[in-house]
Structures are given as C-alpha cells and as structure tokens.
Design an enzyme around this catalytic site. Structure first.
Site: not given
Length: 333
Positions: A103, A245
């Site tokens: 992330s 992401d």
C-alpha cells in the site's frame, strides 16, 4: 499427559500481511500464503495482482506456485490497482483474490491483501484460519495442479462501472486536473478515466516505478508540496494524489491546499445524506468530528469502528450502510 497449546504467530495486521521484502516477506511465505488460500477456499479460480514494487514479481511467482499446487486455477492480472482487483473478484466467478502490495509503505516493504469472493478483504475469522495453516506448513499437493492464465490489463468492465457512476459528466469535461499517482499503479486508471470523461489532465509521477522516486508513497500533506505547487502554477481546478496500490485518494483544492481525507468523506457524506436522509455511515474512531457533524446535520446514523479498511468495509456489509471512509483518503460504498 495434556498436550500444550501452540501459539500461532500473528501475520495479519490492520490491512493484510506486510513486512520488509527479503527479510520478513519472501517467496517461501508467498508459497505458504497461496497454499493456505488454496486449501481454505472451495472454488477453483483465484485472481492475483500486484503493484509496481521491485519485489512484487518474485512474490507473485511464489503465491501462484502455492495456489497451483493446491489445484486452484490462477488468473494473473499483473499490474493492477487494489480497487480494480477487488471489483474483478466480486464480478467474476472467482473464489478469492490476492493483491501483492504494501500500500502506502516505503518501497522496501511488501505484503498480501487477501480478498474474499464479495470483493472485500477476508474477515478476521478467515485470517486466523489462514495463519494456522501457514504456521502448520503441511500441504497435500493436488494432482493435477491448477492452470495459470495471464490477463494483465483487461479491466474494461471496471472502467465501464466507474463511468456509469459519474453523475456530472459534463462538469468533469470542463476541469483541469493535476494527477499525482506517486509512481504507483493508479497511473493505469485515474488519468485514463478522467481523460475519457473529457478532463484536461496533467500527469505527475505517472510512470510506474517500485522505488517511488517522485515522492513518498503515502499521500500526506508533507509529501505533496510539488503537487500543490503545480496546481497553483497551472491554474488547475484541483489535484489528486494516490498511494502505491491506488486505494487512497487525497485532494488538493484550486489554491494548492491539501484537504484531509475525512473532509473529502464529509463532502460525499453530505451529498449522500441529502438524497438519502437517515442512511448509515461507517467510519473508524480516529476520524475527525466533521463526519459526525454532517451526520447529525443530515439526520444520518454514524457507526464507529476500529481502525482499518477491513473493519469499515465489513461493518458496511453487516449493518447495510451506504457509505464508509477513513481519514487517510479511503472511501467505500
């Protein structure tokens, strides 16, 4: 003699499994994650995708090997955003999905987000079952193994769904928007969608690079100085920043001021409750009071959860809420 209980190490954190690639996260763990998922889920097909981190292809191979060894067919979506993978899992006959990403974390990190068949990260109960299987590390290989199909870039249905939800298409066509994808995989989605809607898009850090050379991957105010400057210099209407992401979006207004994620949530909440008074809104306990104030003003019902997108998303499903979000720029519906 009574057997002693063995404590299973905790792998899943707030959002999936994360760690430093090559140290805490490697191909061996990836194989075990794939094997555990293949053991736990009944259907035959699993979608996998990854962000642009340098360690992601290595982890992808280990994950795929574990799934294939358990007889699961693997649909390899390659470079893809987390929201796009989740959409594809929900809207196909897949039993699950795995996004290889850390992330917003620095480039040396990586990890796994495991997605259930409903397009939401698996509940805590399934995380615990996977942890037991991974810790046990005993697998029975399937004969024959599963098959792997490469389908990178085939997310047309995702774009069609996004376009269908744009209410003010004509208004978007009049905007100049600076999009900073932070060298992440949202370079594949946001600029393309906005251009398709007619917006004038200025791309910043829009080449996928797993070392994130343009800026820190987390779209926080201290990392978005360049975006703010470009918005002002270009006379743009707004700026948008994503993480690695693509599941977070932070906005910069026309004056170059970075707006907190919960303020964006409050704007969406206000519009939704204006049309659906009394609707339920879900947000974690660390969100600012502005979300609560809007709910009170519009007579909505605010439900607070623990921190983490999985907590918000699973609560949305459980209580039948129309909207959820976090202060970090994540919005769920």
């Amino acid at each position: 003699m009574a057997s002693r209980m063995v404590k299973v190490p905790k792998l899943f954190g707030t959002n999936g499994i994360r760690g430093v690639a090559g140290k805490e996260i490697g191909s061996s763990l990836a194989f075990r994650v794939g094997s555990a998922l293949g053991t736990l889920f009944p259907k035959e097909r699993v979608l996998i995708g990854r962000d642009g981190r340098l360690s992601s292809p290595m982890l992808m191979e280990g994950l795929a090997a574990g799934l294939l060894a358990q007889g699961k067919d693997v649909e390899d979506r390659g470079l893809i955003t987390t929201p796009a993978l989740e959409f594809m899992v929900k809207n196909t006959s897949s039993s699950a999905g795995v996004m290889i990403t850390a992330s917003h974390n620095p480039p040396e990190y990586n990890g796994f987000k495991v997605v259930d068949s409903d397009g939401i990260e698996i509940p805590r109960s399934k995380e615990e079952k996977m942890e037991i299987l991974i810790h046990r590390d005993k697998w029975r290989a399937s004969n024959p193994p599963g098959q792997r199909v490469i389908r990178e870039g085939r997310i047309g249905s995702y774009f069609e769904k996004l376009e269908s939800q744009v209410l003010a298409r004509d208004g978007v066509g009049n905007l100049k928007i600076v999009v900073d994808t932070g060298n992440g995989v949202s370079a594949l989605t946001t600029p393309r969608l906005l251009r398709k809607l007619g917006a004038r898009v200025i791309g910043v850090n829009d080449v996928i690079d797993g070392e994130f050379p343009g800026r820190n991957s987390e779209p926080r105010p201290e990392n978005l100085g360049s975006l703010s400057k470009i918005v002002r210099e270009e006379g743009a209407d707004l700026g948008i920043a994503h993480d690695g992401d693509g599941d977070r979006a932070i906005f910069v207004d026309e004056t170059g001021v970075v707006q907190p994620g919960d303020r964006t949530l409050a704007l969406v909440e206000d519009e939704l409750l204006r049309n659906h008074p009394g609707a339920k809104i879900v947000t974690p306990i660390n969100t600012s009071m502005v979300v609560s104030e809007i709910a009170k003003k519009r007579k909505g019902k605010l439900i607070l959860t623990k921190v983490g997108s999985i907590e918000v998303s699973r609560t949305i499903v459980r209580v039948g809420a129309l909207l959820g979000g976090e202060e970090n720029g994540g919005i769920f519906y």
